[in-house]
Motif scaffolding. Structure first.
Motif, PDB file in Angstrom:
ATOM      1  N   GLY A   1      12.804 -15.255  -6.315  1.00  0.00           N
ATOM      2  CA  GLY A   1      14.019 -14.781  -6.687  1.00  0.00           C
ATOM      3  C   GLY A   1      14.915 -14.501  -5.582  1.00  0.00           C
ATOM      4  N   ARG A   2      14.817 -14.152  -4.766  1.00  0.00           N
ATOM      5  CA  ARG A   2      16.001 -13.253  -4.100  1.00  0.00           C
ATOM      6  C   ARG A   2      16.918 -14.335  -3.839  1.00  0.00           C
ATOM      7  N   ASN A   3      18.708 -14.066  -3.749  1.00  0.00           N
ATOM      8  CA  ASN A   3      19.384 -14.828  -2.418  1.00  0.00           C
ATOM      9  C   ASN A   3      18.758 -14.600  -0.934  1.00  0.00           C
ATOM     10  N   VAL A   4      18.589 -15.270   0.328  1.00  0.00           N
ATOM     11  CA  VAL A   4      18.556 -15.198   1.554  1.00  0.00           C
ATOM     12  C   VAL A   4      19.553 -16.284   2.074  1.00  0.00           C
ATOM     13  N   ASP A   5      20.060 -15.271   3.090  1.00  0.00           N
ATOM     14  CA  ASP A   5      21.019 -16.412   3.555  1.00  0.00           C
ATOM     15  C   ASP A   5      19.946 -17.042   5.081  1.00  0.00           C
ATOM     16  N   SER A   6      19.662 -18.332   5.043  1.00  0.00           N
ATOM     17  CA  SER A   6      18.309 -19.042   6.057  1.00  0.00           C
ATOM     18  C   SER A   6      19.385 -18.754   6.934  1.00  0.00           C
ATOM     19  N   ASP A   7      21.043 -18.906   7.306  1.00  0.00           N
ATOM     20  CA  ASP A   7      21.181 -18.387   9.071  1.00  0.00           C
ATOM     21  C   ASP A   7      20.491 -17.814   9.632  1.00  0.00           C
ATOM     22  N   LYS A   8      20.167 -16.301   8.522  1.00  0.00           N
ATOM     23  CA  LYS A   8      20.107 -15.124   9.086  1.00  0.00           C
ATOM     24  C   LYS A   8      18.609 -14.857   9.356  1.00  0.00           C
ATOM     25  N   LYS A   9      18.556 -13.993  10.648  1.00  0.00           N
ATOM     26  CA  LYS A   9      17.161 -13.126  11.156  1.00  0.00           C
ATOM     27  C   LYS A   9      16.097 -12.869   9.779  1.00  0.00           C
ATOM     28  N   LEU A  10      14.698 -13.185   9.668  1.00  0.00           N
ATOM     29  CA  LEU A  10      14.547 -12.374   8.865  1.00  0.00           C
ATOM     30  C   LEU A  10      13.038 -11.161   9.475  1.00  0.00           C
ATOM     31  N   VAL A  11      12.301 -10.301   8.245  1.00  0.00           N
ATOM     32  CA  VAL A  11      11.584  -9.627   9.369  1.00  0.00           C
ATOM     33  C   VAL A  11      11.602  -9.062   7.810  1.00  0.00           C
ATOM     34  N   ALA A  12       9.922  -8.446   8.287  1.00  0.00           N
ATOM     35  CA  ALA A  12       9.183  -8.107   6.816  1.00  0.00           C
ATOM     36  C   ALA A  12       8.746  -6.306   7.086  1.00  0.00           C
ATOM     37  N   ALA A  37      10.207  -4.819   0.344  1.00  0.00           N
ATOM     38  CA  ALA A  37       9.528  -3.906   1.837  1.00  0.00           C
ATOM     39  C   ALA A  37       8.262  -4.879   0.635  1.00  0.00           C
ATOM     40  N   THR A  38       6.991  -4.847   1.561  1.00  0.00           N
ATOM     41  CA  THR A  38       5.787  -4.312   1.360  1.00  0.00           C
ATOM     42  C   THR A  38       4.837  -3.652   1.327  1.00  0.00           C
ATOM     43  N   PHE A  39       4.395  -3.142  -0.094  1.00  0.00           N
ATOM     44  CA  PHE A  39       2.971  -1.809   0.353  1.00  0.00           C
ATOM     45  C   PHE A  39       1.321  -2.370  -0.061  1.00  0.00           C
ATOM     46  N   PHE A  40       0.526  -1.850   0.759  1.00  0.00           N
ATOM     47  CA  PHE A  40      -0.510  -2.241   1.082  1.00  0.00           C
ATOM     48  C   PHE A  40      -1.066  -1.339   1.474  1.00  0.00           C
ATOM     49  N   VAL A  41      -1.892  -1.207  -0.481  1.00  0.00           N
ATOM     50  CA  VAL A  41      -2.193  -0.032  -0.943  1.00  0.00           C
ATOM     51  C   VAL A  41      -3.916   0.211  -1.123  1.00  0.00           C
ATOM     52  N   LEU A  42      -4.126   1.100  -1.083  1.00  0.00           N
ATOM     53  CA  LEU A  42      -5.341   1.773  -1.123  1.00  0.00           C
ATOM     54  C   LEU A  42      -6.055   2.042  -2.555  1.00  0.00           C
ATOM     55  N   GLY A  43      -7.070   0.945  -3.246  1.00  0.00           N
ATOM     56  CA  GLY A  43      -7.419   1.523  -4.292  1.00  0.00           C
ATOM     57  C   GLY A  43      -8.118   2.569  -4.655  1.00  0.00           C
ATOM     58  N   SER A  44      -8.027   4.226  -3.389  1.00  0.00           N
ATOM     59  CA  SER A  44      -8.971   4.577  -3.844  1.00  0.00           C
ATOM     60  C   SER A  44      -7.862   5.797  -3.735  1.00  0.00           C
ATOM     61  N   ARG A  45      -6.572   5.211  -3.791  1.00  0.00           N
ATOM     62  CA  ARG A  45      -4.606   6.175  -3.637  1.00  0.00           C
ATOM     63  C   ARG A  45      -4.539   5.876  -5.056  1.00  0.00           C
ATOM     64  N   SER A 180      18.128 -10.230   7.950  1.00  0.00           N
ATOM     65  CA  SER A 180      18.011  -9.874   6.017  1.00  0.00           C
ATOM     66  C   SER A 180      16.310  -9.090   5.941  1.00  0.00           C
ATOM     67  N   PHE A 181      15.794  -8.356   5.237  1.00  0.00           N
ATOM     68  CA  PHE A 181      15.130  -7.822   5.061  1.00  0.00           C
ATOM     69  C   PHE A 181      14.158  -8.822   4.017  1.00  0.00           C
ATOM     70  N   VAL A 182      12.583  -8.636   3.865  1.00  0.00           N
ATOM     71  CA  VAL A 182      12.140 -10.044   3.005  1.00  0.00           C
ATOM     72  C   VAL A 182      10.875  -9.369   2.674  1.00  0.00           C
ATOM     73  N   THR A 183      10.711  -9.419   1.408  1.00  0.00           N
ATOM     74  CA  THR A 183       8.698  -9.467   1.396  1.00  0.00           C
ATOM     75  C   THR A 183       7.590 -10.458   2.554  1.00  0.00           C
ATOM     76  N   VAL A 184       7.095  -9.828   2.556  1.00  0.00           N
ATOM     77  CA  VAL A 184       5.963 -10.854   3.312  1.00  0.00           C
ATOM     78  C   VAL A 184       5.825 -12.002   2.375  1.00  0.00           C
ATOM     79  N   SER A 185       5.862 -12.310   1.679  1.00  0.00           N
ATOM     80  CA  SER A 185       4.898 -13.732   0.473  1.00  0.00           C
ATOM     81  C   SER A 185       6.824 -14.473   0.939  1.00  0.00           C
ATOM     82  N   ASP A 186       8.275 -13.743   0.846  1.00  0.00           N
ATOM     83  CA  ASP A 186       9.335 -14.142   0.992  1.00  0.00           C
ATOM     84  C   ASP A 186       9.840 -14.946   2.497  1.00  0.00           C
TER      85      ASP A 186
END
Ligand code: ZN
Length: 205
Positions: A1-12, A37-45, A180-186
């Motif tokens: 669902g986010r609108n990202v300008d595909s001409d732009k450089k992308l970073v996650a 952004a993307t958060f890789f979380v620890l189950g223990s926390r 432009s900033f995107v999540t890893v999946s995006d």
């Protein structure tokens, strides 16, 4: 669902080892700039920090699996590896109603065993801020700014205050550089790359 300008450089931007109290500060800064952004979380926390995962979800962040106990998984059996992954995915699901789609093994280390057990793509990185080592926002910023390329995945840790402070310069500078900033999946979606389970990805290009 986010609108990202595909001409732009992308970073996650990715954040490991949370959630903890500092994650809140990171989320506030990301929200201030409307940066996903993307958060890789620890189950223990997760226990006691459920509200932080809810805040991530509400803020449109992606939540990935960083295993339960942050073990060096390459040394363990397939059964133990599977438990470390599954227990974390189960908890994330309990709190957010959504199962994570990405695995980042602790230490970014993987082998054949881990790849065969993982039912998710394995996401590592190609820009390492070394924030855990420096605890210095200027150094963290310069490592990102000097190394970043279109399609990159940047490794940070949401548990450090220097990392939060660095974001206040990283986001405006990369925006000026045309990113432009995107999540890893995006990131992979917009680059036209289909993620496959058990395969390892450090960038999208
Ligand atoms: Zn970690």
């Amino acid at each position: 669902g986010r609108n990202v300008d595909s001409d732009k450089k992308l970073v996650a931007l990715t954040f490991d080892d949370g959630p903890n109290y500092n994650t809140n500060k990171i989320l506030d800064i990301l929200n201030k700039y409307h940066v996903p952004a993307t958060f890789f979380v620890l189950g223990s926390r997760i226990k006691g920090n459920e509200y932080i995962l809810e805040k991530m979800k509400i803020s449109g962040m992606e939540i990935g699996n960083h295993t339960y106990n942050h073990l060096l998984l390459t040394k363990y059996s397939k059964d133990k590896i599977k438990k470390e992954i599954d227990d974390t995915s189960d908890l994330i699901f309990e709190v957010t109603g959504k199962r994570p789609r990405l695995l980042r093994p602790s230490y970014g280390s993987f082998n054949k065993k881990i790849k065969s057990v993982s039912e998710m793509p394995i996401i590592i990185w190609d820009v390492d801020t070394l924030d855990w080592k420096y605890h210095n926002s200027k150094k963290i910023t310069s490592r990102v700014v000097n190394k970043v390329r279109d399609g990159d995945i940047v490794l940070m840790h949401d548990i450090y205050s220097a990392t939060a402070n660095a974001l206040n310069s990283i986001i405006p500078i990369l925006t000026d550089m045309g990113y432009s900033f995107v999540t890893v999946s995006d990131l992979f979606y917009y680059k036209g790359i289909t993620l496959e389970e058990g395969k390892v990805y450090g960038y999208a290009k």
